[in-house]
Design a protein around this motif. Structure first.
Motif, mmCIF file in Angstrom:
data_model
loop_
_atom_site.group_PDB
_atom_site.id
_atom_site.type_symbol
_atom_site.label_atom_id
_atom_site.label_comp_id
_atom_site.label_asym_id
_atom_site.label_seq_id
_atom_site.Cartn_x
_atom_site.Cartn_y
_atom_site.Cartn_z
ATOM 1 N N LEU B 25 32.942 30.190 40.834
ATOM 2 C CA LEU B 25 33.970 31.461 40.070
ATOM 3 C C LEU B 25 35.460 30.656 39.140
ATOM 4 O O LEU B 25 35.738 30.589 40.070
ATOM 5 N N THR B 26 35.413 31.536 38.465
ATOM 6 C CA THR B 26 37.067 31.533 37.526
ATOM 7 C C THR B 26 37.495 31.901 37.151
ATOM 8 O O THR B 26 36.868 32.813 36.763
ATOM 9 N N VAL B 27 39.191 31.957 37.993
ATOM 10 C CA VAL B 27 39.696 33.598 37.480
ATOM 11 C C VAL B 27 40.574 33.450 36.655
ATOM 12 O O VAL B 27 40.932 32.106 37.175
ATOM 13 N N ALA B 28 41.128 33.442 35.222
ATOM 14 C CA ALA B 28 41.951 33.700 34.636
ATOM 15 C C ALA B 28 43.209 34.408 34.594
ATOM 16 O O ALA B 28 42.846 35.213 35.488
ATOM 17 N N LYS B 29 44.246 33.687 34.239
ATOM 18 C CA LYS B 29 45.937 34.322 34.463
ATOM 19 C C LYS B 29 45.296 36.084 34.500
ATOM 20 O O LYS B 29 45.183 36.215 33.195
ATOM 21 N N GLY B 30 46.035 36.714 34.157
ATOM 22 C CA GLY B 30 46.173 38.011 34.266
ATOM 23 C C GLY B 30 44.450 38.967 34.541
ATOM 24 O O GLY B 30 44.647 39.789 34.681
ATOM 25 N N GLU B 31 43.419 38.289 34.923
ATOM 26 C CA GLU B 31 42.016 38.884 35.116
ATOM 27 C C GLU B 31 41.930 39.217 36.508
ATOM 28 O O GLU B 31 42.156 38.670 37.634
ATOM 29 N N ARG B 152 55.087 44.395 51.227
ATOM 30 C CA ARG B 152 55.373 42.535 51.136
ATOM 31 C C ARG B 152 54.332 41.554 50.422
ATOM 32 O O ARG B 152 55.565 40.701 50.779
ATOM 33 N N ALA B 153 53.632 42.214 49.878
ATOM 34 C CA ALA B 153 53.110 40.857 49.479
ATOM 35 C C ALA B 153 53.239 40.116 47.952
ATOM 36 O O ALA B 153 53.643 39.277 47.760
ATOM 37 N N LEU B 154 53.781 41.324 47.335
ATOM 38 C CA LEU B 154 54.538 40.884 45.736
ATOM 39 C C LEU B 154 55.343 40.685 45.599
ATOM 40 O O LEU B 154 55.803 40.192 44.895
ATOM 41 N N VAL B 155 56.636 40.995 46.947
ATOM 42 C CA VAL B 155 57.897 41.027 46.469
ATOM 43 C C VAL B 155 58.243 38.678 47.155
ATOM 44 O O VAL B 155 59.520 38.670 46.424
ATOM 45 N N ASN B 156 56.789 38.272 46.820
ATOM 46 C CA ASN B 156 56.961 37.234 46.801
ATOM 47 C C ASN B 156 56.581 36.403 45.266
ATOM 48 O O ASN B 156 56.210 35.144 45.423
ATOM 49 N N ASP B 157 56.324 37.280 44.831
ATOM 50 C CA ASP B 157 55.948 36.692 43.479
ATOM 51 C C ASP B 157 54.499 36.374 43.276
ATOM 52 O O ASP B 157 55.114 35.060 42.785
ATOM 53 N N PRO B 158 53.978 36.399 44.294
ATOM 54 C CA PRO B 158 52.491 35.305 44.446
ATOM 55 C C PRO B 158 51.465 35.273 42.684
ATOM 56 O O PRO B 158 52.533 36.229 41.918
ATOM 57 N N THR B 159 51.053 33.963 42.267
ATOM 58 C CA THR B 159 50.603 33.307 41.006
ATOM 59 C C THR B 159 49.281 34.277 41.179
ATOM 60 O O THR B 159 48.763 34.482 40.252
ATOM 61 N N LEU B 160 48.837 34.901 42.231
ATOM 62 C CA LEU B 160 47.142 35.651 43.325
ATOM 63 C C LEU B 160 47.648 36.262 43.772
ATOM 64 O O LEU B 160 48.063 36.136 45.084
ATOM 65 N N GLY B 189 50.105 43.049 34.447
ATOM 66 C CA GLY B 189 49.298 41.105 34.355
ATOM 67 C C GLY B 189 49.005 40.968 35.079
ATOM 68 O O GLY B 189 48.419 38.772 35.450
ATOM 69 N N MET B 190 49.466 41.243 36.605
ATOM 70 C CA MET B 190 48.583 40.397 38.006
ATOM 71 C C MET B 190 47.627 39.903 37.784
ATOM 72 O O MET B 190 46.464 41.117 37.790
ATOM 73 N N THR B 191 47.292 38.802 38.666
ATOM 74 C CA THR B 191 46.146 38.465 38.366
ATOM 75 C C THR B 191 45.751 38.850 40.145
ATOM 76 O O THR B 191 46.087 38.660 40.827
ATOM 77 N N MET B 192 43.928 38.891 39.942
ATOM 78 C CA MET B 192 44.094 39.492 41.228
ATOM 79 C C MET B 192 42.199 39.487 41.490
ATOM 80 O O MET B 192 41.343 39.624 40.573
ATOM 81 N N ILE B 193 42.256 39.223 43.270
ATOM 82 C CA ILE B 193 40.382 39.044 43.205
ATOM 83 C C ILE B 193 40.551 40.754 44.222
ATOM 84 O O ILE B 193 41.242 40.669 45.310
ATOM 85 N N LEU B 194 39.656 40.871 43.991
ATOM 86 C CA LEU B 194 39.663 42.425 45.107
ATOM 87 C C LEU B 194 38.030 42.682 45.655
ATOM 88 O O LEU B 194 36.980 42.355 44.445
ATOM 89 N N ASN B 195 38.114 43.006 46.548
ATOM 90 C CA ASN B 195 36.317 43.545 46.937
ATOM 91 C C ASN B 195 36.714 44.714 47.911
ATOM 92 O O ASN B 195 37.680 45.137 48.275
ATOM 93 N N THR B 196 36.110 45.716 46.958
ATOM 94 C CA THR B 196 35.822 46.991 47.394
ATOM 95 C C THR B 196 34.739 48.074 47.171
ATOM 96 O O THR B 196 33.485 47.474 47.177
ATOM 97 N N HIS B 197 34.376 48.641 48.549
ATOM 98 C CA HIS B 197 33.763 49.839 47.936
ATOM 99 C C HIS B 197 33.358 51.175 46.368
ATOM 100 O O HIS B 197 31.859 51.703 46.512
ATOM 101 N N GLU B 198 34.856 51.221 46.171
ATOM 102 C CA GLU B 198 34.702 52.159 45.347
ATOM 103 C C GLU B 198 34.682 51.866 44.032
ATOM 104 O O GLU B 198 34.997 51.698 43.509
#
Lengths: 284, 246
Positions: B25-31, B152-160, B189-198
């Motif tokens: 899997l490849t995830v591009a910036k902002g994808e 809590r996660a965002l405040v650290n300015d994460p790359t992903l 433009g946050m790069t995210m990987i998420l799993n969901t049932h929605e």
């Protein structure tokens, strides 16, 4: 606001009356049975053939008043010993508990050491540890270590109790859900930081009632150092007793120990209940 | 576009149970990549592997070009660049909301309290919970707790950002507030990987949808392609079942 024009229904009035009647009945039963049990017990003791003799040797008011200052002074030593030991036990117990939960091959020797320590001192009777250390250790004449029996008596208390307290702490640490550690690690906190800021604060809070129970126990077990000849409350009572073979000072010492532990025990109960309410939410 | 994350031949087994056989899997910036699949298909395991909460059995993961599955890397430094939000929120119950959010900035990034707190307050403002800063997590609703976890996660300015079933534990009327927040993140433009049932949400935010089945990414493509017009048999069956339930 709408006025609430509620008038209890006939059924409700009936129910209230029934409940009131039941309450009256159970109070009456409680009073009657208490009088019967405690009165009977008291009567049995007082009417026993040896009672006048026992009362004279164990419950002599003048002797009690006489011996009170010496026993109280001894108790002050017990209090100081218990407080000092409690602090040291808390520290040593926590260190051992943390060492026992360390993972990884590097820590194998430390883990073995900590486990061995707990196994040894939980197995050894406290009295035996006191006698062995109190009389044996000073005889080694190790340079740099004090040869006072008080020092070694406290050491014995600390070693024995740390083994128990370490297990309480370990239970607390292991009761914290792994997801808490995962959340801390995912934020970039190191193993030690996760332990320090996330796991331990929650673990200690959780086991505090159990620890306070151990503290109550330590308060009275501090009296065991008297076997080393240290003049604490028990030893002071023994000395007073030896004057005229009147055993009232033992009863005085007993009263003082109970007076010391009761407030602590009530505080523990209160604290545990308060904590119980605040964590009884029932979710993760 | 530069790749934020590249996964090559990832394999992960628990004992004899192979959860992930071969993940590429490849995830591009902002994808925004959305993982779908049946329970036990390895969606959460994949996220845990990316965050190094699990040791991989084979394959390579690269974050911004640098291999993070190398055993000699500083895992804490890697994790500090990846934000994770869990299904059960995993807030720290003994700390106030503000302390939850400032813990990592202060302890990991070494930011002094008087700088970390304003930043945290700004982040709480963003998720709409500025007035809850002094509250403890157990005084908040599930949706509020999850928004704190995101802050809590965002405040650290994460790359992903990795988001693991972030709405699954929420009551239906609270799901919306969390999804709205994620939509905003995506728009920024946050790069995210998420799993969901929605599935509706997946369609809404995903650039790429990956259907996990049998330890591989069985079908991958745009939401329209995968969700509305799947090519493969298993994907069709899974979606038919989800629709029937939903």
């Amino acid at each position: 606001m709408p006025t609430d024009a509620w008038v209890p229904s006939a059924r409700e009035v009936e129910r209230t009356a029934y409940r009131r009647q039941r309450t009256r009945r159970s109070v009456a039963i409680a009073v009657a049975s208490s009088v019967l049990v405690f009165g009977g017990l008291g009567a049995a003791i007082v009417s026993s053939p040896g009672w006048p003799r026992v009362r004279a040797t164990y419950l002599n008011w003048d002797k009690a008043v006489d011996s009170f200052p010496a026993v109280l002074e001894g108790l002050w030593l017990n209090i100081r010993v218990a407080l000092l030991c409690a602090v040291l036990i808390g520290i040593l117990g926590l260190v051992i508990a943390v060492v026992r939960t360390l993972k990884g091959a590097v820590f194998f020797p430390l883990r073995v050491l900590a486990t061995g320590f707990v196994d040894l001192f939980r197995g050894l009777p406290l009295l035996l540890v006191l006698l062995l250390l109190g009389f044996g250790a000073p005889a080694l004449r190790l340079s740099g270590l004090p040869d006072s029996v008080l020092f070694w008596g406290c050491t014995a208390l600390v070693l024995s109790y740390s083994a128990y307290v370490a297990e309480v702490f370990r239970a607390g640490i292991e009761s914290i859900h792994p997801s808490q550690r995962a959340a801390a690690r995912s934020l970039g906190l190191s193993y030690t930081q996760s332990l320090r800021h996330v796991v331990l604060p929650q673990a200690v809070r959780r086991v505090l009632p159990a620890l306070m129970n151990d503290l109550v126990s330590l308060q009275k077990d501090s009296g065991l150092i008297s076997v080393l000849g240290i003049i604490d409350a028990i030893r002071a009572a023994q000395i007073e007793t030896a004057r005229d073979f009147n055993y009232t000072p033992y009863v005085v010492a007993g009263f003082l120990f109970v007076a010391l532990t009761v407030p602590m025990a009530r505080f523990t109960d209160w604290y545990a209940r308060k904590k119980g309410y605040s964590t009884a939410g029932g979710h993760l | 576009m530069t790749a934020v994350l590249e996964i090559d031949g990832l394999r992960k087994a628990f004992g004899s149970h192979v959860v992930l056989r071969q993940i590429d899997l490849t995830v591009a910036k902002g994808e925004c990549v959305v993982l779908i699949g049946a329970s036990g298909s390895g969606k959460s395991t994949l996220l845990r592997c990316v965050n190094l909460l699990e040791d991989v059995d084979d394959g390579v993961i690269r974050l911004e070009g640098a291999e993070i599955t190398d055993p000699s890397v500083d895992v804490d430094a890697i994790r500090a660049r990846i934000g994770v939000v869990f299904q059960a929120y995993n807030l720290f119950p003994h700390m106030s909301v503000l302390d939850n959010v400032t813990l990592a900035p202060r302890r990991v990034h070494g930011i002094p309290r008087d700088e970390a707190e304003p930043a945290a307050m700004a982040m709480l403002e963003r998720v709409g919970l500025r007035d809850k800063a002094t509250a403890h997590p157990d005084a908040l609703s599930g949706g509020q707790q999850q928004r704190v976890a995101i802050a809590r996660a965002l405040v650290n300015d994460p790359t992903l950002m990795l988001l693991d079933e972030v709405t699954s534990a929420l009551d239906p009327e609270l799901v919306g507030e969390v999804l709205d927040l994620l939509r905003e993140l995506k728009a920024e433009g946050m790069t995210m990987i998420l799993n969901t049932h929605e599935m509706g949400f997946a369609r809404d935010v995903a650039d790429t949808v990956c259907f996990l089945h049998d330890g591989v990414i069985y079908e991958q493509g745009s939401p329209a392609a995968v969700l509305d017009d799947p090519e493969k048999e298993r994907t069709k069956r899974f979606l038919a079942r989800v629709r029937a339930d939903g």
